[in-house]
Motif scaffolding. Structure first.
Motif, PDB file in Angstrom:
ATOM      1  N   GLU A 189      78.243  71.865  48.615  1.00 25.77           N
ATOM      2  CA  GLU A 189      77.722  72.257  47.119  1.00 25.77           C
ATOM      3  C   GLU A 189      76.564  72.529  47.740  1.00 25.77           C
ATOM      4  OE1 GLU A 189      77.999  67.854  45.851  1.00 25.77           O
ATOM      5  OE2 GLU A 189      80.219  67.901  46.435  1.00 25.77           O
ATOM      6  N   GLN A 190      75.375  72.642  49.128  1.00 22.25           N
ATOM      7  CA  GLN A 190      74.177  73.306  48.648  1.00 22.25           C
ATOM      8  C   GLN A 190      74.103  74.625  49.132  1.00 22.25           C
ATOM      9  OE1 GLN A 190      71.475  71.320  48.384  1.00 22.25           O
ATOM     10  NE2 GLN A 190      73.603  69.822  48.258  1.00 22.25           N
ATOM     11  N   ILE A 191      75.463  74.895  49.568  1.00 21.99           N
ATOM     12  CA  ILE A 191      75.794  76.559  49.856  1.00 21.99           C
ATOM     13  C   ILE A 191      74.971  77.236  48.953  1.00 21.99           C
ATOM     14  CG2 ILE A 191      76.547  78.800  50.685  1.00 21.99           C
ATOM     15  CD1 ILE A 191      77.935  76.349  52.650  1.00 21.99           C
ATOM     16  N   PRO A 192      75.984  77.470  47.185  1.00 22.18           N
ATOM     17  CA  PRO A 192      75.402  78.535  46.285  1.00 22.18           C
ATOM     18  C   PRO A 192      73.965  78.806  46.614  1.00 22.18           C
ATOM     19  CG  PRO A 192      77.189  77.077  45.708  1.00 22.18           C
ATOM     20  CD  PRO A 192      76.636  76.488  47.245  1.00 22.18           C
ATOM     21  N   ASP A 244      68.169  86.732  47.666  1.00 20.50           N
ATOM     22  CA  ASP A 244      67.019  87.066  47.121  1.00 20.50           C
ATOM     23  C   ASP A 244      66.146  87.531  48.449  1.00 20.50           C
ATOM     24  OD1 ASP A 244      67.924  86.932  45.121  1.00 20.50           O
ATOM     25  OD2 ASP A 244      66.981  85.010  44.668  1.00 20.50           O
ATOM     26  N   ASN A 245      66.107  86.971  49.421  1.00 18.85           N
ATOM     27  CA  ASN A 245      64.851  86.821  50.221  1.00 18.85           C
ATOM     28  C   ASN A 245      65.496  88.424  51.459  1.00 18.85           C
ATOM     29  OD1 ASN A 245      63.458  84.747  49.975  1.00 18.85           O
ATOM     30  ND2 ASN A 245      64.734  83.750  50.502  1.00 18.85           N
ATOM     31  N   GLY A 246      67.015  89.008  51.291  1.00 20.06           N
ATOM     32  CA  GLY A 246      67.327  90.203  52.210  1.00 20.06           C
ATOM     33  C   GLY A 246      67.543  89.838  52.500  1.00 20.06           C
ATOM     34  N   LEU A 247      68.814  89.225  53.073  1.00 20.63           N
ATOM     35  CA  LEU A 247      69.779  88.713  53.770  1.00 20.63           C
ATOM     36  C   LEU A 247      71.168  89.563  52.857  1.00 20.63           C
ATOM     37  CD1 LEU A 247      71.311  87.482  56.545  1.00 20.63           C
ATOM     38  CD2 LEU A 247      72.063  86.028  54.774  1.00 20.63           C
ATOM     39  N   THR A 248      71.555  90.460  53.253  1.00 16.29           N
ATOM     40  CA  THR A 248      72.860  91.021  52.902  1.00 16.29           C
ATOM     41  C   THR A 248      74.250  90.336  52.293  1.00 16.29           C
ATOM     42  OG1 THR A 248      73.473  92.110  54.645  1.00 16.29           O
ATOM     43  CG2 THR A 248      71.841  93.704  53.499  1.00 16.29           C
ATOM     44  N   ARG A 249      74.859  90.940  51.517  1.00 13.40           N
ATOM     45  CA  ARG A 249      76.527  90.566  51.448  1.00 13.40           C
ATOM     46  C   ARG A 249      76.815  90.540  53.137  1.00 13.40           C
ATOM     47  NH1 ARG A 249      80.686  91.556  47.159  1.00 13.40           N
ATOM     48  NH2 ARG A 249      82.730  90.613  47.277  1.00 13.40           N
ATOM     49  N   ALA A 250      76.906  91.546  53.630  1.00 16.97           N
ATOM     50  CA  ALA A 250      77.444  91.954  54.830  1.00 16.97           C
ATOM     51  C   ALA A 250      77.229  91.130  56.064  1.00 16.97           C
ATOM     52  CB  ALA A 250      77.706  93.576  55.046  1.00 16.97           C
ATOM     53  N   GLU A 251      75.565  90.806  55.686  1.00 13.97           N
ATOM     54  CA  GLU A 251      75.234  89.884  57.216  1.00 13.97           C
ATOM     55  C   GLU A 251      75.361  88.432  56.058  1.00 13.97           C
ATOM     56  OE1 GLU A 251      71.521  92.091  58.413  1.00 13.97           O
ATOM     57  OE2 GLU A 251      71.107  90.820  56.229  1.00 13.97           O
ATOM     58  N   ALA A 252      75.651  88.340  55.721  1.00 11.54           N
ATOM     59  CA  ALA A 252      75.867  86.754  54.959  1.00 11.54           C
ATOM     60  C   ALA A 252      77.826  86.788  55.270  1.00 11.54           C
ATOM     61  CB  ALA A 252      75.655  86.710  53.319  1.00 11.54           C
ATOM     62  N   ALA A 257      84.019  76.975  58.444  1.00 17.52           N
ATOM     63  CA  ALA A 257      83.765  78.569  57.944  1.00 17.52           C
ATOM     64  C   ALA A 257      84.882  78.833  56.609  1.00 17.52           C
ATOM     65  CB  ALA A 257      84.356  79.686  58.889  1.00 17.52           C
ATOM     66  N   PHE A 258      86.034  78.118  56.611  1.00 17.85           N
ATOM     67  CA  PHE A 258      86.680  78.537  55.518  1.00 17.85           C
ATOM     68  C   PHE A 258      86.680  77.916  54.297  1.00 17.85           C
ATOM     69  CE2 PHE A 258      90.168  81.037  58.473  1.00 17.85           C
ATOM     70  CZ  PHE A 258      90.757  81.703  57.396  1.00 17.85           C
ATOM     71  N   SER A 259      85.508  76.757  54.286  1.00 18.84           N
ATOM     72  CA  SER A 259      85.199  75.675  53.316  1.00 18.84           C
ATOM     73  C   SER A 259      84.605  76.672  52.905  1.00 18.84           C
ATOM     74  CB  SER A 259      84.969  74.133  53.892  1.00 18.84           C
ATOM     75  OG  SER A 259      85.370  73.876  54.317  1.00 18.84           O
ATOM     76  N   ALA A 260      82.994  77.590  54.292  1.00 17.80           N
ATOM     77  CA  ALA A 260      82.227  78.249  53.205  1.00 17.80           C
ATOM     78  C   ALA A 260      82.675  79.110  52.301  1.00 17.80           C
ATOM     79  CB  ALA A 260      80.806  78.680  54.088  1.00 17.80           C
ATOM     80  N   ALA A 261      83.623  80.192  53.138  1.00 20.87           N
ATOM     81  CA  ALA A 261      84.193  80.849  52.712  1.00 20.87           C
ATOM     82  C   ALA A 261      84.045  81.352  50.858  1.00 20.87           C
ATOM     83  CB  ALA A 261      85.515  81.274  53.107  1.00 20.87           C
ATOM     84  N   VAL A 317      79.811  83.456  44.611  1.00 26.44           N
ATOM     85  CA  VAL A 317      78.293  83.511  45.133  1.00 26.44           C
ATOM     86  C   VAL A 317      77.798  85.263  45.274  1.00 26.44           C
ATOM     87  CG1 VAL A 317      75.805  83.457  45.746  1.00 26.44           C
ATOM     88  CG2 VAL A 317      76.897  81.804  45.984  1.00 26.44           C
ATOM     89  N   PHE A 318      79.072  85.880  45.664  1.00 30.90           N
ATOM     90  CA  PHE A 318      78.873  87.017  45.717  1.00 30.90           C
ATOM     91  C   PHE A 318      79.291  87.500  44.359  1.00 30.90           C
ATOM     92  CE2 PHE A 318      80.175  86.626  50.551  1.00 30.90           C
ATOM     93  CZ  PHE A 318      78.580  86.809  50.994  1.00 30.90           C
ATOM     94  N   GLU A 319      80.326  86.976  43.870  1.00 28.82           N
ATOM     95  CA  GLU A 319      80.975  87.890  42.784  1.00 28.82           C
ATOM     96  C   GLU A 319      79.907  88.190  41.671  1.00 28.82           C
ATOM     97  OE1 GLU A 319      84.583  85.964  42.309  1.00 28.82           O
ATOM     98  OE2 GLU A 319      85.659  87.265  44.035  1.00 28.82           O
TER      99      GLU A 319
END
Length: 258
Positions: free
Chosen positions: A206-209, A217-225, A241-245, A251-253
């Protein structure tokens, strides 16, 4: 783990250069120790982690070390931490940055986990001759505060959490976002990387978004995330990992749509 022990493990794997970048991934155990219990586990450590995951191009070795140290501390996996702290230093993470990672995780993974990490890291720093002159001061000059972003964050937290715990709202503002997050010895991108890694490792979806958006916003790219999630499958478990995906996908969309 002492540098001499790391070197011995490197030679047993056939490449000192490789171990300096990827580690043995067996913590304080030798490969013989692991083989005496689980030959398959030793094979996965060598083939899938050291020679596989850690050499993938999606994240730098330095970033992988930050992610792994954050996960190991969050999950209080002390047997892995000495090697991972040494590996992080070899991969370019500064002692001051590791110090700040531990401090940061006191608030995102729990005080006890940070203290346990402090005890272990103290030994590694001592073996490497890392002293107080290489560490951040307790009181520092803060980075500039983004007033608008902080006001928006504070308003959302006040609305959602204020009725339940005014003290939590106050401390979140005063201790975290107007103090901890503004300390300069860990770049905002890396601080976000630590936070997202800790949240995934602890299953706090719940805290991930909010924090993943902040990280990007701080510079982490989508590919890196995306690669952070893949990396943490090994250190925090496939279920986390599957819960986070799907959360990350959302977020990406939304960011792409905007």
């Amino acid at each position: 783990m002492k540098p001499s022990t790391l070197l011995a493990l490197a030679l047993s794997m056939g490449s000192a250069d490789a171990i300096a970048q990827t580690g043995s991934q067996t913590g304080s155990l030798s490969r013989t120790d692991v083989q005496s219990v689980s030959p398959a586990l030793d094979r996965y450590a060598a083939e899938k982690l050291a020679d596989g995951l850690w050499k993938r191009p999606g994240l730098s070795a330095r970033d992988r070390s930050i992610v792994t140290v954050a996960a190991v501390i969050t999950r209080n996996q002390g047997i892995l931490l000495p090697e991972q702290v040494s590996l992080a230093l070899d991969n370019g993470v500064k002692p001051a940055e590791l110090s700040e990672v531990i401090t940061h995780l006191a608030f995102y993974a729990g005080w006890g986990n940070a203290m346990a990490a402090t005890a272990i890291t103290k030994q590694v720093f001592g073996e490497r001759g890392i002293g107080a002159d290489q560490l951040p001061k307790a009181v520092v000059e803060f980075l500039p505060l983004d007033q608008k972003a902080e006001a928006d964050r504070a308003a959302r937290v006040e609305q959602g959490t204020g009725p339940a715990s005014p003290g939590l709202v106050r401390d979140t503002t005063e201790v975290l976002f107007r103090d901890l997050w503004l300390r300069p010895d860990l770049a905002p991108r890396d601080r976000s990387l630590v936070t997202v890694s800790a949240l995934i490792s602890a299953g706090q979806v719940e805290q991930i978004p909010y924090h993943l958006n902040r990280a990007m916003d701080n510079g982490l790219t989508r590919a890196e995330a995306s690669e952070v999630i893949s990396h943490l499958a090994y250190y925090a478990g496939w279920p986390n990992a599957f819960s986070a995906a799907p959360v990350a996908r959302s977020v990406f969309e939304k960011r792409a749509a905007n």
